[in-house]
Design a protein around this motif. Structure first.
Motif, mmCIF file in Angstrom:
data_model
loop_
_atom_site.group_PDB
_atom_site.id
_atom_site.type_symbol
_atom_site.label_atom_id
_atom_site.label_comp_id
_atom_site.label_asym_id
_atom_site.label_seq_id
_atom_site.Cartn_x
_atom_site.Cartn_y
_atom_site.Cartn_z
ATOM 1 N N ALA A 31 33.605 22.158 -19.095
ATOM 2 C CA ALA A 31 33.004 22.642 -17.855
ATOM 3 C C ALA A 31 31.573 23.100 -18.076
ATOM 4 C CB ALA A 31 33.846 23.778 -17.277
ATOM 5 N N ALA A 32 31.299 23.729 -19.213
ATOM 6 C CA ALA A 32 29.935 24.176 -19.504
ATOM 7 C C ALA A 32 28.990 22.988 -19.681
ATOM 8 C CB ALA A 32 29.922 25.053 -20.748
ATOM 9 N N VAL A 33 29.456 21.955 -20.374
ATOM 10 C CA VAL A 33 28.612 20.770 -20.576
ATOM 11 C C VAL A 33 28.337 20.077 -19.249
ATOM 12 C CG1 VAL A 33 28.591 18.460 -21.584
ATOM 13 C CG2 VAL A 33 29.251 20.413 -22.975
ATOM 14 N N ILE A 34 29.365 19.923 -18.437
ATOM 15 C CA ILE A 34 29.165 19.271 -17.142
ATOM 16 C C ILE A 34 28.274 20.125 -16.246
ATOM 17 C CG2 ILE A 34 30.349 18.444 -15.060
ATOM 18 C CD1 ILE A 34 32.719 17.717 -16.876
ATOM 19 N N ALA A 35 28.390 21.465 -16.346
ATOM 20 C CA ALA A 35 27.530 22.346 -15.554
ATOM 21 C C ALA A 35 26.068 22.191 -15.945
ATOM 22 C CB ALA A 35 27.965 23.796 -15.718
ATOM 23 N N VAL A 36 25.797 22.075 -17.238
ATOM 24 C CA VAL A 36 24.412 21.901 -17.688
ATOM 25 C C VAL A 36 23.863 20.560 -17.218
ATOM 26 C CG1 VAL A 36 22.970 21.599 -19.745
ATOM 27 C CG2 VAL A 36 24.604 23.473 -19.636
ATOM 28 N N VAL A 37 24.675 19.517 -17.304
ATOM 29 C CA VAL A 37 24.234 18.196 -16.853
ATOM 30 C C VAL A 37 23.994 18.203 -15.339
ATOM 31 C CG1 VAL A 37 24.981 15.799 -16.563
ATOM 32 C CG2 VAL A 37 25.303 16.945 -18.746
#
Length: 94
Positions: A31-37
């Motif tokens: 979720a953190a990676v997708i949020a940054v993207v």
């Protein structure tokens, strides 16, 4: 060598807690990676929602790991006792 029984051998809830902690940690990272993207793409609302999901998932994994460690504090270690012994120095052996 003696055969040691651990608290985990008969308790499937210990495996459930550890697995649930790992799965929620993996969810937090994803979720953190997708949020940054998503934030890089300019969608602030979705990035904020995914960031909050990541924080909640991370906190849940910490709670699960903490609860699992509290349950296993008094349990014997799951490996042979000769591995836990203090190593002898060369001076003590001779």
């Amino acid at each position: 060598m003696t055969d040691q029984k651990t608290k985990y051998s008969d308790d499937p809830s210990a495996e459930l807690l550890a697995t649930a902690g790992l799965v929620t940690m993996l969810g937090a990272v994803m979720a953190a990676v997708i949020a940054v993207v998503t934030l890089g793409g300019g969608n602030l609302l979705l990035a904020g929602a995914l960031g909050s999901v990541a924080l909640i998932s991370f906190a849940a994994s910490l709670v699960l790991f903490a609860f699992d460690s509290k349950r296993s504090e008094g349990a014997p270690l799951p490996f042979p006792s000769w591995l836990r012994a203090e190593p002898e120095t060369a001076a003590e052996i001779s």
